[in-house]
Scaffold this motif. Structure first.
Motif, PDB file in Angstrom:
ATOM      1  N   LEU A 194     -18.186  28.603 -68.054  1.00 53.11           N
ATOM      2  CA  LEU A 194     -16.810  29.033 -68.307  1.00 53.11           C
ATOM      3  C   LEU A 194     -16.002  29.038 -67.017  1.00 53.11           C
ATOM      4  N   LEU A 195     -16.641  29.332 -65.914  1.00 53.06           N
ATOM      5  CA  LEU A 195     -15.973  29.377 -64.613  1.00 53.06           C
ATOM      6  C   LEU A 195     -15.651  27.981 -64.088  1.00 53.06           C
ATOM      7  N   LEU A 196     -16.558  27.039 -64.324  1.00 54.24           N
ATOM      8  CA  LEU A 196     -16.377  25.682 -63.806  1.00 54.24           C
ATOM      9  C   LEU A 196     -15.484  24.822 -64.691  1.00 54.24           C
ATOM     10  N   SER A 197     -15.362  25.182 -65.962  1.00 50.47           N
ATOM     11  CA  SER A 197     -14.606  24.329 -66.889  1.00 50.47           C
ATOM     12  C   SER A 197     -13.144  24.154 -66.512  1.00 50.47           C
ATOM     13  N   PRO A 198     -12.419  25.195 -66.033  1.00 53.79           N
ATOM     14  CA  PRO A 198     -11.018  24.944 -65.642  1.00 53.79           C
ATOM     15  C   PRO A 198     -10.884  23.955 -64.496  1.00 53.79           C
ATOM     16  N   LEU A 199     -11.775  24.034 -63.509  1.00 57.72           N
ATOM     17  CA  LEU A 199     -11.707  23.088 -62.394  1.00 57.72           C
ATOM     18  C   LEU A 199     -11.967  21.675 -62.878  1.00 57.72           C
ATOM     19  N   ALA A 200     -12.978  21.502 -63.729  1.00 61.77           N
ATOM     20  CA  ALA A 200     -13.280  20.172 -64.263  1.00 61.77           C
ATOM     21  C   ALA A 200     -12.124  19.653 -65.110  1.00 61.77           C
ATOM     22  N   ALA A 201     -11.535  20.517 -65.924  1.00 60.22           N
ATOM     23  CA  ALA A 201     -10.416  20.091 -66.770  1.00 60.22           C
ATOM     24  C   ALA A 201      -9.195  19.736 -65.930  1.00 60.22           C
ATOM     25  N   ALA A 202      -8.925  20.506 -64.876  1.00 61.09           N
ATOM     26  CA  ALA A 202      -7.782  20.201 -64.007  1.00 61.09           C
ATOM     27  C   ALA A 202      -7.961  18.861 -63.308  1.00 61.09           C
ATOM     28  N   ILE A 203      -9.189  18.590 -62.845  1.00 61.68           N
ATOM     29  CA  ILE A 203      -9.465  17.298 -62.215  1.00 61.68           C
ATOM     30  C   ILE A 203      -9.235  16.170 -63.214  1.00 61.68           C
ATOM     31  N   ALA A 204      -9.676  16.365 -64.454  1.00 60.96           N
ATOM     32  CA  ALA A 204      -9.473  15.337 -65.482  1.00 60.96           C
ATOM     33  C   ALA A 204      -7.993  15.103 -65.741  1.00 60.96           C
ATOM     34  N   VAL A 205      -7.199  16.180 -65.777  1.00 58.78           N
ATOM     35  CA  VAL A 205      -5.750  16.046 -65.985  1.00 58.78           C
ATOM     36  C   VAL A 205      -5.119  15.236 -64.853  1.00 58.78           C
ATOM     37  N   LEU A 206      -5.483  15.546 -63.611  1.00 55.95           N
ATOM     38  CA  LEU A 206      -4.896  14.842 -62.472  1.00 55.95           C
ATOM     39  C   LEU A 206      -5.296  13.378 -62.444  1.00 55.95           C
ATOM     40  N   VAL A 207      -6.559  13.101 -62.706  1.00 55.91           N
ATOM     41  CA  VAL A 207      -7.016  11.708 -62.716  1.00 55.91           C
ATOM     42  C   VAL A 207      -6.313  10.922 -63.813  1.00 55.91           C
ATOM     43  N   ALA A 208      -6.184  11.513 -64.993  1.00 57.21           N
ATOM     44  CA  ALA A 208      -5.561  10.813 -66.114  1.00 57.21           C
ATOM     45  C   ALA A 208      -4.074  10.578 -65.872  1.00 57.21           C
ATOM     46  N   THR A 209      -3.349  11.590 -65.402  1.00 57.55           N
ATOM     47  CA  THR A 209      -1.907  11.420 -65.179  1.00 57.55           C
ATOM     48  C   THR A 209      -1.630  10.432 -64.057  1.00 57.55           C
ATOM     49  N   ASN A 210      -2.468  10.421 -63.013  1.00 53.26           N
ATOM     50  CA  ASN A 210      -2.275   9.449 -61.938  1.00 53.26           C
ATOM     51  C   ASN A 210      -2.615   8.033 -62.399  1.00 53.26           C
ATOM     52  N   ALA A 211      -3.603   7.913 -63.277  1.00 51.18           N
ATOM     53  CA  ALA A 211      -3.944   6.592 -63.809  1.00 51.18           C
ATOM     54  C   ALA A 211      -2.793   6.033 -64.635  1.00 51.18           C
ATOM     55  N   VAL A 212      -2.169   6.891 -65.443  1.00 58.28           N
ATOM     56  CA  VAL A 212      -1.060   6.443 -66.285  1.00 58.28           C
ATOM     57  C   VAL A 212       0.200   6.227 -65.464  1.00 58.28           C
ATOM     58  N   GLY A 213       0.519   7.188 -64.601  1.00 60.81           N
ATOM     59  CA  GLY A 213       1.788   7.132 -63.881  1.00 60.81           C
ATOM     60  C   GLY A 213       1.812   6.219 -62.676  1.00 60.81           C
ATOM     61  N   HIS A 214       0.681   6.140 -61.971  1.00 63.31           N
ATOM     62  CA  HIS A 214       0.630   5.343 -60.735  1.00 63.31           C
ATOM     63  C   HIS A 214      -0.289   4.130 -60.845  1.00 63.31           C
ATOM     64  N   GLY A 215      -1.022   4.037 -61.959  1.00 60.52           N
ATOM     65  CA  GLY A 215      -1.972   2.947 -62.091  1.00 60.52           C
ATOM     66  C   GLY A 215      -3.165   3.086 -61.180  1.00 60.52           C
ATOM     67  N   ARG A 216      -3.381   4.295 -60.654  1.00 58.61           N
ATOM     68  CA  ARG A 216      -4.482   4.537 -59.721  1.00 58.61           C
ATOM     69  C   ARG A 216      -5.165   5.842 -60.099  1.00 58.61           C
ATOM     70  N   PRO A 217      -6.252   5.793 -60.844  1.00 64.65           N
ATOM     71  CA  PRO A 217      -6.948   7.030 -61.192  1.00 64.65           C
ATOM     72  C   PRO A 217      -7.502   7.704 -59.950  1.00 64.65           C
ATOM     73  N   GLY A 218      -7.171   8.946 -59.768  1.00 65.84           N
ATOM     74  CA  GLY A 218      -7.628   9.689 -58.603  1.00 65.84           C
ATOM     75  C   GLY A 218      -6.921  11.019 -58.545  1.00 65.84           C
ATOM     76  N   LEU A 219      -7.399  11.887 -57.667  1.00 69.02           N
ATOM     77  CA  LEU A 219      -6.782  13.208 -57.544  1.00 69.02           C
ATOM     78  C   LEU A 219      -5.428  13.132 -56.866  1.00 69.02           C
ATOM     79  N   SER A 220      -5.312  12.301 -55.847  1.00 64.79           N
ATOM     80  CA  SER A 220      -4.063  12.197 -55.087  1.00 64.79           C
ATOM     81  C   SER A 220      -3.956  10.791 -54.505  1.00 64.79           C
ATOM     82  N   PRO A 221      -3.360   9.862 -55.241  1.00 62.14           N
ATOM     83  CA  PRO A 221      -3.312   8.475 -54.775  1.00 62.14           C
ATOM     84  C   PRO A 221      -2.637   8.296 -53.421  1.00 62.14           C
ATOM     85  N   HIS A 222      -1.722   9.208 -53.071  1.00 60.70           N
ATOM     86  CA  HIS A 222      -0.972   9.037 -51.828  1.00 60.70           C
ATOM     87  C   HIS A 222      -1.145  10.223 -50.878  1.00 60.70           C
TER      88      HIS A 222
END
Length: 455
Positions: A194-222
């Protein structure tokens, strides 16, 4: 009807009133406090625009509550989140929460800490303390929470971690502290998923939004551009550039004679190397264009001078620990071309007019609220020995929840200074967003215990 059911309306009213108390600077201003970056976050959904330097999370959060009608909605949501978290923390630490205690605690926090200036500010800043409190409750107080509350806190922590990249290492440090505490106390490990799930979910959100928005899946493309800005300002990256240029062929080799420069100037000034090339041509999204080269320079700097980089980070961390005033959240710098423009383009005319009439928009709010800085330092100085006493008492009594809160709040303040000041640049706003947890936690931990209740 049970006594608990009879108390529920009073409890809800206390949480709402506590939220209003915590948001008092917005009422003084006649409008939520904003920052130049607030305009960018609004543009994420009003444009819509995928900004190169910001996760695509806080903008949608704002839109979820403003719907192009008013920014008072997001302000109310932020204040309610913090008030409710303080209520839950009081209940888990003191055994029960009561309206009178909650209102007294929120009144103290509102009067003597920097909290209201983050609560009332439409920026991701307020979610830094939310990360710490939500994870502490999930990791140490799960047995004192209902299943619905656990699910809510997990979802809230996910959003809080994802809204700003600096919250990822803050969350990781908090989780590591909670796990280490469990190991030391030989506690069951049932709360870890339960403690680790928010961190894992947040990482998934960032990777997915960067993949869609910047075409580069990752935590921080720039993100390397920001690290380079800090390291060239501190000196180590500038030494690397002077040693390798012009042979390396880097774009920044044409600007070595202008380095080092202030990191904010490097990133945002119109005539900086990031935003204007050697021929004087403007570079649209210059920070994004520089990211690949920045990663190379940062990597080589870390290999060439790790001690110099570490020393600079420690100096900046120490500066950030001592810098937590409220002034840099109250000015009107760039608001006419950022926030005011977004309000004019995407909101009813009354909203733009309401903002234009505020003391902040007129440049008068900083002077009007300068007195609010006076109580902040005494509250912090008193909180430090109080937290130490509370931690010692909790360790003696075997109170895992109280011990986890005291340790994680103190760790959060230091980690935030290292992350924000050490990796970016010391700014009062960065530490003000979380340092208020020290006196807030001290007050909650020193409350007399009550018969435990669970809802």
């Amino acid at each position: 009807m049970t006594a608990a059911a009879l108390r529920m309306p009073a409890d809800a009213a206390a949480i709402v009133l506590g939220a209003a108390i915590l948001a008092w600077p917005a009422f003084v201003n006649g409008y939520p406090l904003v920052f130049s970056d607030t305009g960018g976050f609004l543009h994420q959904t009003l444009g819509p625009l995928m900004l190169w330097d910001k996760p695509y999370v806080y903008g949608p959060f704002l839109h979820l509550f403003h719907w192009r009608a008013s920014l008072w909605g997001p302000l109310a949501a932020q204040a309610a989140i913090v008030s409710h978290l303080l209520w839950l923390t009081q209940r888990c630490v003191a055994g029960a929460a009561r309206p009178g205690r909650h209102l007294a605690a929120t009144a103290f926090v509102a009067a003597a800490t920097t909290a209201p200036f983050s609560v009332a500010l439409l920026m991701p800043d307020i979610f830094a303390p939310v990360v710490v409190l939500a994870l502490v409750l999930l990791g140490a107080a799960r047995a004192r929470l209902g299943r619905g509350e656990q699910a809510y806190l997990a979802a809230l922590a996910t959003v809080a971690i994802a809204v700003h990249l600096s919250h990822l290492p803050l969350a990781a440090a908090t989780i590591a502290a909670l796990v280490a505490l469990d190991l030391v106390l030989r506690r069951p490990r049932g709360a870890w998923p339960l403690l680790l799930s928010p961190l894992a979910a947040a990482i998934a959100v960032l990777v997915a939004t960067n993949a869609v928005g910047h075409g580069r899946p990752g935590l921080s493309p720039h993100g390397a551009t920001f690290l380079l800005a800090r390291l060239q300002s501190d000196g180590p990256a500038t030494v690397t550039l002077r040693a390798r240029c012009p042979q390396a062929g880097w774009y920044l080799c044409d600007f070595v004679d202008r380095l080092p420069m202030d990191s904010d100037v490097f990133l945002w000034a119109a005539d900086s190397p990031v935003n204007r090339d050697a021929a004087g041509r403007q570079r649209f999204l210059g920070g994004a264009l520089l990211a690949a080269e920045a990663a190379q320079i940062v990597g080589e700097t870390l290999r060439r001078d790790p001690r110099g980089v570490a020393g600079a980070m420690l100096r900046n961390t120490a500066i950030q620990l001592a810098e937590f005033g409220i002034g840099d959240t109250l000015g009107n710098d760039w608001l006419s071309v950022t926030v005011a423009r977004r309000l004019a383009d995407g909101f009813p005319p009354r909203e733009a007019a309401a903002f234009a009439a505020t003391p902040q928009a007129r440049g008068e709010l900083r002077a009007a609220l300068s007195w609010a800085d006076l109580a902040v330092l005494p509250a912090i100085l008193l909180a430090l020995p109080a937290l130490a006493y509370a931690a010692i008492r909790a360790a003696r009594d075997g109170d895992r929840v109280a011990l986890a809160l005291a340790l994680c709040v103190a760790l959060g303040a230091v980690a935030n200074a290292a992350i924000a000041g050490g990796l970016s640049k010391p700014h009062a706003r960065y530490q003000a967003r979380i340092v208020w947890l020290l006196p807030a936690a001290a007050v909650l931990l020193l409350l007399p215990r009550m018969p435990a209740e669970r809802r």
